[in-house]
Enzyme design. Structure first.
Site, short mmCIF file in Angstrom:
data_model
loop_
_atom_site.label_atom_id
_atom_site.label_comp_id
_atom_site.label_asym_id
_atom_site.label_seq_id
_atom_site.Cartn_x
_atom_site.Cartn_y
_atom_site.Cartn_z
N LYS A 20 0.83 -1.19 0.00
CA LYS A 20 0.00 0.00 0.00
C LYS A 20 0.87 1.25 0.00
O LYS A 20 0.58 2.22 -0.70
CB LYS A 20 -0.92 -0.03 1.23
CG LYS A 20 -1.94 1.10 1.31
CD LYS A 20 -3.02 0.77 2.32
CE LYS A 20 -2.52 0.71 3.74
NZ LYS A 20 -2.36 2.03 4.38
N SER A 21 1.95 1.23 0.75
CA SER A 21 2.84 2.39 0.82
C SER A 21 3.44 2.72 -0.54
O SER A 21 3.48 3.88 -0.96
CB SER A 21 3.95 2.14 1.84
OG SER A 21 3.43 1.94 3.12
N GLY A 73 -4.43 8.42 6.18
CA GLY A 73 -3.48 9.45 6.55
C GLY A 73 -2.49 9.75 5.44
O GLY A 73 -2.11 10.91 5.23
N ARG A 101 -5.82 13.12 13.73
CA ARG A 101 -4.40 12.84 13.63
C ARG A 101 -3.65 14.15 13.35
O ARG A 101 -4.17 15.04 12.69
CB ARG A 101 -4.15 11.79 12.55
CG ARG A 101 -4.78 10.46 12.92
CD ARG A 101 -4.83 9.46 11.79
NE ARG A 101 -3.54 8.90 11.49
CZ ARG A 101 -3.36 7.88 10.65
NH1 ARG A 101 -4.40 7.36 10.01
NH2 ARG A 101 -2.16 7.40 10.43
N SER A 142 5.54 12.20 11.79
CA SER A 142 5.25 11.26 10.72
C SER A 142 6.11 11.59 9.52
O SER A 142 6.23 12.76 9.13
CB SER A 142 3.77 11.31 10.32
OG SER A 142 3.54 10.51 9.18
N SER A 143 6.69 10.57 8.92
CA SER A 143 7.47 10.77 7.69
C SER A 143 6.57 11.18 6.53
O SER A 143 7.06 11.63 5.49
CB SER A 143 8.22 9.49 7.34
OG SER A 143 7.31 8.44 7.02
N ASP A 265 4.11 0.18 12.27
CA ASP A 265 2.95 -0.62 11.84
C ASP A 265 3.11 -2.11 12.14
O ASP A 265 2.14 -2.86 12.08
CB ASP A 265 2.70 -0.42 10.35
CG ASP A 265 2.09 0.94 10.04
OD1 ASP A 265 1.53 1.57 10.96
OD2 ASP A 265 2.18 1.38 8.88
N ARG A 297 -3.11 2.45 19.10
CA ARG A 297 -2.68 1.05 19.01
C ARG A 297 -1.91 0.55 20.23
O ARG A 297 -1.81 -0.67 20.41
CB ARG A 297 -1.86 0.82 17.73
CG ARG A 297 -2.74 0.76 16.50
CD ARG A 297 -2.00 0.27 15.28
NE ARG A 297 -2.84 0.48 14.11
CZ ARG A 297 -2.38 0.78 12.90
NH1 ARG A 297 -1.08 0.90 12.70
NH2 ARG A 297 -3.21 0.96 11.90
N LYS A 365 -9.76 -1.75 4.86
CA LYS A 365 -9.00 -0.51 4.70
C LYS A 365 -7.72 -0.74 3.91
O LYS A 365 -7.31 0.10 3.12
CB LYS A 365 -8.68 0.08 6.07
CG LYS A 365 -7.99 1.44 6.01
CD LYS A 365 -7.83 2.02 7.39
CE LYS A 365 -7.40 3.48 7.31
NZ LYS A 365 -6.07 3.66 6.72
#
Length: 385
Positions: A20-21, A73, A101, A142-143, A265, A297, A365
């Protein structure tokens, strides 16, 4: 959807779904280049959100474009700078916890550049024109903020530079971005120096299989299943390729400390393995960013595994886990979080009784075919009212 999972070890062959990334990044670069073929691009709610937003950004229209980011996100943070570079802003809509977020790293930059922004419930409206220059940015939130700028800055008239004001976490995701950009003709120099006036060039690409999704199968194998995992690129830029090494460490005796600052993750999958290291202690550290995912999480991992008889305690940015011999059965919830749903599916393979999982549909998702694959590997599931 609620599923009852009867404990059973998994066995067979699996090719994890496409990354997905990487898919987000290839889709954006291809759209900006106006061409190229992307193969092995599977659908998911997050990828659908990016497709939707790219179409809205690149289709001429009156006023600010309307960008429905779903719960993604990546989509939101990647598209905000692009909207300011291409369309003088946009109206971004989020669902679930998305708009809770953090976006402050962007807001700080907007204040410096005179770009207006306001959040109204599930909507974020940004308006203005992104200008070339120096972009000081925190690396520990976050990157995704870095990636968003790296896509937009080459389109500006002048040269720019991103300067990190704190250590970079999830650096592998930025490496993945730079790799994709280079395939489409965009050059990033040194530590994020970007020449303006560059042009995206069409390119063909194949989306790699996803190490993050493969993590659930590595975890299942670590606790007793026998799944043959195929299709992973051994020299991938995906940072979550560390899953194999981390699972190997959890298979050894003794206290283990895992630093997950570069691979947050993976924590739900790793926590399952740690929870079954009978009598051994595991420390998962540098995990504060897990509190701002689809669920908190740290809370949901510790809470749901504890409901299955695990011994998990949370700190501000950590989990401490004392292993047990097996999970019990019981009723748990995915908490509307795809990673938690898959974590609990793996945990059920080593339970002493059925596990009833609420909100099992949350896997859609990122991995819509997860339950089909789980059943094909011998997982025993049935839907219940």
């Amino acid at each position: 959807m609620t599923l009852e999972i009867t404990p059973a070890r998994l066995k067979g062959d699996i090719t994890p779904p496409p990354s997905k990334s990487q898919a987000h990044r290839l889709l954006i670069a291809s759209a900006l280049a106006g061409g190229g073929t992307i193969e092995n691009l599977a659908a998911s709610q997050d990828i659908d959100a990016t497709r939707r937003c790219l179409e809205a950004l690149l289709t001429p229209s009156e006023g600010l474009p309307f960008l429905d980011c779903g719960e993604s996100g990546s989509t939101l943070r990647f598209c905000i700078p692009l909207a300011l570079a291409l369309r003088d802003g946009g109206v971004f809509v989020g669902h679930g916890r998305l708009m809770a977020r953090p976006q402050q790293p962007y807001f700080d930059l907007f204040d410096r550049q005179g770009i207006s922004y306001r959040q109204e419930g599930d909507r974020l409206i940004v308006a203005g024109r992104l200008k070339a220059g120096v972009f000081p940015l925190r690396g520990d939130v976050s990157s995704q903020f870095i990636t968003g700028l790296l896509y937009a800055l080459p389109l500006l008239e002048g040269d720019s530079e991103i300067t990190l004001t704190s250590p970079l976490e999830s650096a592998g995701y930025v490496d993945l971005t730079v790799d994709v950009l280079s395939r489409f003709g965009i050059q990033i120099e040194g530590a994020y120096r970007v020449r303006g006036g560059q042009t995206y060039r069409p390119a063909d690409a194949v989306v790699e299989s996803d190490y993050t999704q493969a993590g659930v199968y590595f975890a299942a194998n670590t606790i007793g299943s026998a799944v043959e995992i195929h299709g992973l690129a051994p020299y991938s830029k995906q940072g979550d390729r560390v899953i194999e090494n981390y699972c190997a460490r959890l298979a050894e005796p003794g206290t283990v400390t895992l630093d997950v600052s570069q691979c947050p993750d993976l924590v739900p999958a790793l926590a399952v393995c740690a929870a079954l290291r009978d009598g051994e202690t595991t420390h998962i550290v540098n995990a504060a960013r897990l509190r701002i995912k689809e669920s908190d999480r740290l809370e949901t991992t510790s809470g749901q595994l504890t409901r299955l008889g695990g011994k998990v305690t949370q700190g501000a940015d950590s989990l401490t886990i004392t292993g047990v011999s097996a999970f019990t059965g019981g009723q748990v919830s995915a908490c509307n979080d795809h990673r938690i749903a898959m974590m609990l599916a793996v945990a059920a393979t080593r339970a002493t009784g059925p596990v009833v999982l609420e909100e099992a549909q949350s896997v859609e998702k990122s991995y819509p075919q997860f339950w089909r694959d789980y059943a094909a590997l011998g997982g025993k599931i049935r839907e219940v009212p």
